[in-house]
Design a protein around this motif. Structure first.
Motif, PDB file in Angstrom:
ATOM      1  N   CYS A 156      25.913  -9.393   6.308  1.00 42.14           N
ATOM      2  CA  CYS A 156      24.702 -10.252   6.487  1.00 42.14           C
ATOM      3  C   CYS A 156      24.861 -10.933   7.944  1.00 42.14           C
ATOM      4  N   HIS A 157      26.084 -11.473   7.933  1.00 36.10           N
ATOM      5  CA  HIS A 157      26.481 -12.351   9.272  1.00 36.10           C
ATOM      6  C   HIS A 157      26.306 -11.316  10.455  1.00 36.10           C
ATOM      7  N   ARG A 208      14.646 -10.351   8.787  1.00 38.74           N
ATOM      8  CA  ARG A 208      15.279 -11.541   8.959  1.00 38.74           C
ATOM      9  C   ARG A 208      15.045 -12.692   7.759  1.00 38.74           C
ATOM     10  N   ASP A 209      13.959 -12.457   7.193  1.00 30.77           N
ATOM     11  CA  ASP A 209      13.604 -13.310   5.831  1.00 30.77           C
ATOM     12  C   ASP A 209      14.361 -12.846   4.734  1.00 30.77           C
ATOM     13  N   GLU A 260      29.085 -19.134  12.927  1.00 28.40           N
ATOM     14  CA  GLU A 260      28.759 -18.023  11.851  1.00 28.40           C
ATOM     15  C   GLU A 260      29.706 -16.780  12.037  1.00 28.40           C
ATOM     16  N   ARG A 283      22.922 -10.489  11.275  1.00 34.53           N
ATOM     17  CA  ARG A 283      22.141 -11.702  12.003  1.00 34.53           C
ATOM     18  C   ARG A 283      22.550 -11.864  13.651  1.00 34.53           C
ATOM     19  N   TRP A 342      19.637 -13.735  15.552  1.00 34.19           N
ATOM     20  CA  TRP A 342      19.412 -14.755  14.416  1.00 34.19           C
ATOM     21  C   TRP A 342      20.097 -15.984  14.346  1.00 34.19           C
ATOM     22  N   GLU A 382      18.044 -13.815   5.045  1.00 32.45           N
ATOM     23  CA  GLU A 382      18.320 -15.173   4.483  1.00 32.45           C
ATOM     24  C   GLU A 382      18.283 -15.398   3.280  1.00 32.45           C
ATOM     25  N   GLU A 383      17.657 -14.546   2.346  1.00 37.07           N
ATOM     26  CA  GLU A 383      17.637 -14.600   0.962  1.00 37.07           C
ATOM     27  C   GLU A 383      18.631 -13.900   0.150  1.00 37.07           C
TER      28      GLU A 383
END
Length: 527
Positions: free
Chosen positions: A322-323, A292-293, A338, A326, A331, A296-297
């Motif tokens: 990435c979307h 997850r982190d 999103e 998530r 997430w 987000e980066e």
């Protein structure tokens, strides 16, 4: 310190080899090898000493050592047949047999240009490296002693060059240029300078009876560092099929290595000097880990790449992906917004990247999950495979879509092919969850659970394999394991329900969805 032999002067301090005062072009490792020889005249220098003195103890292949010895001989006008200065001592090493005179630089006398014989050309200026990763594939050495195998070795190299040329982010030297080095003893760093490329792929072919062995190694020509080496073996019963298989395997193996090398290079660049491609690479480094982190980066990196290059199709595809990632892991914060943004990015990726295999792969896969367009996604990934048959993600993400489409046998075949193309892939956990889904929908619940557990071993936070583990154990009657998996599933995404299962995972066949829902229901997922 200077070493003089025949009409040559090797200047240790200036790291320069001259003949009658004219500089002879040699690469750094060839210079180090020659220096090691002239520093130990008339003494056998063994392989271990060569590795320590020239490659800092790093293990390199026999073909690499041989090619560097040949390059030393060529630089000083010697040959493997004549061995006038560098003599091979069978099973022991090499011995420099020329008369060497040692002098301090202040005392040494350079031979006069008036004493000259025909001199060697000074090296031509190095070509600037292209903005994107660049590579040349050198003709492979034929070590079989059979001249008839030359065409086979050349064919393998030509196929590799063609396959690499399909990778849009890679600058590949054309066959006609790389084959000018055929039959020449060359140094990878010198080749890199002459052709203006960062990477050099070299290799060899050895035939024995009906078997053939191909070795390949990838070298960073700017530093001489060996990035990757591999060996491939096969039978000559169908020589052209083997040729294709080897080319496919080599490209499938080195493409991720090239990407990793470029990612590491991007990480070392000062932040203020980054351009669109380097932002893209930094995002890819994060995306591969799948956490997850990391996502987000990664997402802002892809957006920045898009801002710097509004037609960067692959960056749109990765941002969309990435979307999707998530969404599937629960997430998202503003789910409708999103999903809408992810669909927008995915459509731009496949529109701008009609001939970009990476953009079609990530954008098409994202559309399948975010917009429910699984049929369209499969078609887009099939086109990506046509554009680049060696792109492993096109095979494993396509395999996942085929599993969701109800084509379990085709999915398993595609996923196995992806593993063969990229056996050390950083995204192996995605291939494993694909196998888990394919086996689950085929009714192989124990096998599905095994594959899902493997995926979780690589990424414990991944939601889909936890669901597959829970459903598989429940349908197999292992309720204790199913209950534990369901507890973990609830911790990862408390909002998941039987009623929103289709919205979470676009399972296309009603029977497959009913089976999955039934397994999760038995394991304890609320309605």
């Amino acid at each position: 310190m200077q070493f003089t032999f025949e009409d040559f002067v090797l200047d240790q301090d200036r790291r320069e080899l001259t003949l009658h005062g004219a500089v002879v072009a040699v690469g750094p490792q060839v210079f180090d090898l020659l220096l090691l020889f002239v520093s130990n005249p008339d003494r056998v220098v063994g392989k271990d000493e060569l590795l320590e003195g020239v490659w800092s103890g790093r293990i390199v292949s026999e073909s690499t050592i041989t090619s560097h010895i040949n390059a030393v001989r060529k630089a000083i006008g010697d040959t493997g047949e004549e061995q006038r200065l560098v003599r091979t001592v069978a099973r022991k090493g090499y011995r420099f047999v020329g008369q060497v005179t040692l002098a301090n630089n202040s005392q040494a006398r350079q031979p006069s240009l008036d004493e000259r014989e025909p001199v060697r050309q000074a090296p031509s200026p190095s070509l600037a490296l292209p903005e994107k990763p660049s590579i040349t594939v050198l003709p492979f050495q034929n070590l079989s002693g059979d001249p008839e195998q030359e065409y086979f070795a050349d064919g393998v190299v030509e196929d590799i060059i063609t396959a690499l040329s399909r990778i849009r982010w890679l600058f590949v030297i054309a066959r006609n240029s790389s084959f000018t080095f055929k039959g020449r003893a060359v140094d990878a760093q010198g080749v890199g300078q002459e052709l203006g490329v960062r990477y050099v792929l070299e290799g060899s072919v050895r035939k024995s009876a009906n078997k053939v062995r191909i070795t390949g190694q990838l070298i960073d020509a700017t530093s001489g560092t060996h990035i990757w080496a591999e060996r491939f073996e096969g039978l000559l019963d169908n020589i052209f099929e083997l040729q294709d298989q080897i080319a496919e395997s080599v490209v499938g193996a080195i493409a991720p290595q090239l990407e990793r090398a470029e990612i590491e290079r991007a990480k070392r660049k000062p932040t203020e000097s980054l351009d669109a491609y380097d932002h893209y690479l930094r995002g890819m480094a994060k995306l591969h880990s799948g956490t997850r982190d990391a996502i987000e980066e990664a997402l802002p990196m892809f957006y920045t790449a898009i801002e710097l290059d509004p037609e960067f199709a692959s960056a749109y595809g990765m941002a969309a992906w990435c979307h999707f990632w998530r969404k599937i892991n629960g997430w998202m914060i503003d789910r409708p917004a999103e999903i809408t943004e992810g669909i927008r990015l995915a459509r731009l990726a496949v529109s701008l990247g009609r001939d970009d295999a990476v953009a079609l792969t990530r954008g098409g896969h994202a559309l399948s999950h975010l917009a429910g367009e699984v049929d369209n996604g499969i078609a887009l990934l099939d086109r990506a495979r046509l554009l680049n048959p060696n792109l492993a993600p096109a095979w494993f993400l396509g395999g996942i879509l085929r599993a969701l489409h109800g084509e379990s046998d085709a999915a398993i075949k595609d996923l196995n092919h992806a593993v063969r193309l990229s056996p050390l892939d950083p995204e192996m956990f995605r291939m494993q969850i694909g196998m888990a889904l394919a086996h689950f929908f085929a009714g192989h619940f124990e096998t599905a659970a095994d594959w899902a557990e493997k995926s979780l071993g690589n990424l414990p936070s991944l939601l889909p394999p936890v669901a597959v583990v829970a459903a598989s154990h429940a349908l197999s009657g292992r309720m204790d394991k199913a209950t534990l998996a369901m507890q973990r599933l609830h911790e990862l995404d408390p909002s998941l329900r039987i009623s929103n299962l289709k919205d979470w995972l676009p399972i296309q066949r009603a029977d497959d969805l009913a089976r999955f829902a039934n397994g999760l229901r038995l394991a304890g997922l609320p309605e």
